[in-house]
Every structure is written in C-alpha cells, then in structure tokens.
Write an enzyme that holds these catalytic residues in place. Sequence first.
Site, PDB file in Angstrom:
ATOM      1  N   THR A 156      57.674  98.215   8.176  1.00  0.00           N
ATOM      2  CA  THR A 156      58.535  98.827   7.154  1.00  0.00           C
ATOM      3  C   THR A 156      59.971  98.609   7.585  1.00  0.00           C
ATOM      4  OG1 THR A 156      56.889 100.530   6.709  1.00  0.00           O
ATOM      5  CG2 THR A 156      59.134 100.975   5.965  1.00  0.00           C
ATOM      6  N   LYS A 172      57.714 100.210  -1.200  1.00  0.00           N
ATOM      7  CA  LYS A 172      57.401 101.180  -0.130  1.00  0.00           C
ATOM      8  C   LYS A 172      58.458 102.294  -0.072  1.00  0.00           C
ATOM      9  CE  LYS A 172      56.025 102.579   4.076  1.00  0.00           C
ATOM     10  NZ  LYS A 172      54.739 103.106   4.455  1.00  0.00           N
ATOM     11  N   LYS A 216      62.660 107.919   8.670  1.00  0.00           N
ATOM     12  CA  LYS A 216      62.993 106.482   8.773  1.00  0.00           C
ATOM     13  C   LYS A 216      62.994 105.836   7.381  1.00  0.00           C
ATOM     14  CE  LYS A 216      61.177 102.017  10.047  1.00  0.00           C
ATOM     15  NZ  LYS A 216      60.090 101.197  10.498  1.00  0.00           N
TER      16      LYS A 216
END
Length: 296
Positions: A96, A171, A246
């Site tokens: 990611t 995402k 994050k």
Amino acid sequence: MSTIAFIGLGHMGGPMAKNLLKAGHQVIAFDLVEASLKDVVQAGAKAAASAHHAVKGVDAVVTMLPAGQHVRAVYLGAIGILAAAAKGTLFIDSSTIDVDSARSVHTAAAEAGQEFVDAPVSGGTAGAAAGTLTFMSGGSDSAFARAKPILSAMGKNIVHAGGAGTGQAAKICNNMLLAISMIGVSEAFVLAEKLGLDAQRLFDIASTSSGQCWSLTSYCPVPGPVPASPANRDYKPGFAASLMLKDLKLSQAAAQGSGAATPLGAHATQLYALMDAAGKGGDDFSGIIRFLKGIR
Ligand code: NAD
C-alpha cells in the site's frame, strides 16, 4: 506454472509467497531480514542474494514492501529490479503506497519495456494466510490479464480498477470511507450511552435502518452485537489503528495533490493520529470508540 520472484516477506508477503508455492509456482525469494527469508525457503522457495538477483530470468515479480520509498528504491534506477529483469517481465506491487510513487513506477516500467500492475490488498494477515485477499489492480488490460492467474493463487477477489495507480486509489478511497464510517458508528454508540439507550437496542434499530453500514453490522465497535468483531477481544487487531493511520495519511496526500476536498478524511486522520500518539496504534481501529469515550 510460472517462476516468480517475491520481494518483501513480512507479515503479508510471507504467507502470500507460501500460497504461490502451494499453487505450484516456483518462487525465488528475497527479504532484507534473514529469518523472514528462511521461513519461506523452508516452505519450498529458493533464496536469492538480493532483489537484483531474484528477478533474473523469472516470468513475474511480486513485491510486498512497507511504503512508497521502499518500492521506489527497489524498482527504480540503474540497480533497480526494472532494469535487472529481462524485457517483458510482469511486475506486481501489492504494497500500500502513495499514488504518485505507483504512477512513477508505472512510467519507469513502460520506459524499460516491462509491464506493471499496482495491486494493493484488503483482507489483512488472516486473508493473506487463507489466500482470500481482495486485490485492487491498476494497469493496462494486458498486464491485468497476465497478473490475474498469479493473484488468484493468493486471493479470491481480483478486481481491475482501471489504469496506472487506480489500484492504490481504490485502496485509499475505501479505507478513508471505512475510517469515517467507523468514527460515525462509534459516535452514535457514545451518544446513545449518554442518553440511556442500550447498545444492543441501538444496534437492532440502526442495523435495519438508514444508519446501516459495514462498520456497524460486520465490525461493530461495542462488544456484544457482532460476536466476531474485535470489540469482543479487547480490540486486538484485526486491522491496527496505526495501519489505518498510514492509509489515511496516503488519502490526505492524494487529496492535496489532486485538489479533492476531504474534510472528514482530514478529521479522521487527526483522530487516528491522536489515538496512535496515545500509544494505542496497536489496537484495532474500531478501538477509536474507547478513545472517544476518553478511555486511555
Ligand atoms: P512488514 O513490515 O511485515 O513486511 C515488509 C517486509 O519488507 C519486511 O520483511 C522487510 O524486511 C521487507 N523489506 C523492506 N525493504 C526491503 C528491501 N529493500 N528489499 C527486500 N525486502 C525489504 O509489512 P506487512 O504488514 O507485510 O505489510 C506490507 C504492505 O502491505 C504494507 O504496504 C502494508 O501497508 C500493506 N498491508 C498490510 C496489511 C496488514 O494487515 N499487515 C493489510 C493490508 C495491506
């Protein structure tokens, strides 16, 4: 079956590489941490001395690294893996990372005559072990078609989100929405408690009313209504608040870069940053409800 280099064998990459082995692929593995490499070698992979060595002569490469800086360092430049592999190698990055890094690797891959897919995952370490991850993939139709059979050995939902960087976009948009909805559900339970409304009653009503959402019905932040939710095991993750933070930071960098207004995303980022700073980053992200209640 293919010969696949796998770089980054941590919490996610280790079990993912093992699922490639189980599916009959040959895996050439590399990680900076000796113990992580050894674990995958014991499962049948061959160890490489470096990322550069791992990609020589393989059909495809999968990377599962912490963040954009690691991905850029491994892929780009004269000693990067794009330059080291034979022309026409397929590269899949499932880390990611920020959309800009993903797009810069896409550009470099095209210049090097390689095909690249950004394919971050949802499903966590349990999904990685069970081979049930969802992959959100960004790249050309031909790169996605080549990646799909490889990703199918590690996941059960393999989605083509669109062109370069759209896997990472999917995402971070999904996780920003998830953070906002979890905070919203938590606020409703906190207010209900103050007003003397029983949590189970609120759940029964809201889960069949317009407040219904995944954060409520599948991952309820109060113990009781959804037995499988982390609230029933003292907020043990699950999906740690630090990982949510994050992804929220990535969403805010992307929002700034693209000029999108995401005020609730910004507020969610601040709340998870405070939870993390209070030493609760290791708790499940649904533990934000304890933070809202002032429990430290
Ligand atoms: P991790 O820190 O456990 O693993 C990363 C691995 O990359 C480590 O083993 C590290 O040694 C290795 N590495 C770093 N730099 C390297 C280099 N230059 N060459 C070779 N190896 C290198 O992280 P993780 O939990 O496996 O997560 C990996 C990615 O997946 C992250 O981007 C994370 O955000 C994402 N992700 C994690 C989860 C989760 O639940 N853990 C869920 C979804 C997505």
